[in-house]
Design a protein around this motif. Structure first.
Motif: not given
Length: 217
Positions: A157-164, A132-147
């Motif tokens: 259950t993914p094999k791998e998680i990649h955050i870009a 899974v590639f989780l995509l979001d242009p801006m990593l500010a507080t990180g709360q959105s990505i964690v949510a």
């Protein structure tokens, strides 16, 4: 969490990063969207080096060639709405990937600097045993990505998680390290200095969603 910084060495990536930040350039919304898309393509190429490949043989008009192709099943998942242009850049390269879309936004219940992250709309492919590639242009507080990550984990259950992310603040990186598994990969195009008192990235570029799609109410 393994962190990958992609702009440490000069390349055309830094050229496009400078344009999306430049107030003399970024207000051309079509050019801004295209630059985000091109950054997504470059990040997709760099991230493709971490994937698994399998040996294949292909028939050409003149013979048989032994080569390789991606063995992993991919799911591209972007956070609405700012993630859409970045998503398209990745999809240009991983054209056989499945896709997911999740909305996440800052809700200010007291109309002040404090906010909660609300996750509402979801349209997600099966993620079980896939990268899974989780995509979001801006990593500010990180709360959105964690949510969003937590919502994804409810689906399988993914094999791998990649955050870009394109631009990241140190505070957001620290938050992800604290709240996400060590097995996650974080790919960052550019690391910035800090967050301001409204939790926006400094020097950053402004609001990526507004620059791409217009101001919201």
């Amino acid at each position: 969490m393994e962190i990958h910084y992609l702009s440490e060495n000069n390349s055309v990536l830094n050229h496009f990063l400078s344009q999306i930040r430049n107030i003399k350039v970024q207000n051309d919304s079509m050019r801004f969207r295209r630059n985000i898309e091109r950054i997504g393509e470059i990040m997709a190429y760099e991230m493709s080096k971490s994937l698994s490949y399998k040996a294949i043989e292909i028939q050409t008009p003149l013979g048989v060639k032994k080569t390789t192709e991606i063995a992993d099943q991919l799911v591209l998942c972007s956070i609405l709405r700012a993630g859409l242009t970045l998503h398209q850049g990745f999809l240009n390269y991983f054209d056989n990937a499945e896709n997911g879309f999740i909305s996440a936004y800052r809700h200010h219940p007291n109309h002040d600097a404090d906010f909660d992250i609300l996750v509402e709309y979801q349209a997600i492919a099966d993620i079980n045993n896939k990268n899974v590639f989780l995509l979001d242009p801006m990593l500010a507080t990180g709360q959105s990505i964690v949510a969003v990550f937590n919502k994804l984990m409810e689906r399988g259950t993914p094999k791998e998680i990649h955050i870009a992310v394109i631009i990241a603040a140190p505070e957001g990186i620290s938050y992800l390290k604290k709240h996400l598994p060590d097995t996650c990969h974080l790919w960052i195009a550019s690391l910035d200095e800090k967050l301001n008192d409204k939790s926006y990235i400094i020097p950053g570029l402004g609001d990526a969603g507004d620059l791409a799609y217009g101001n919201k109410l």
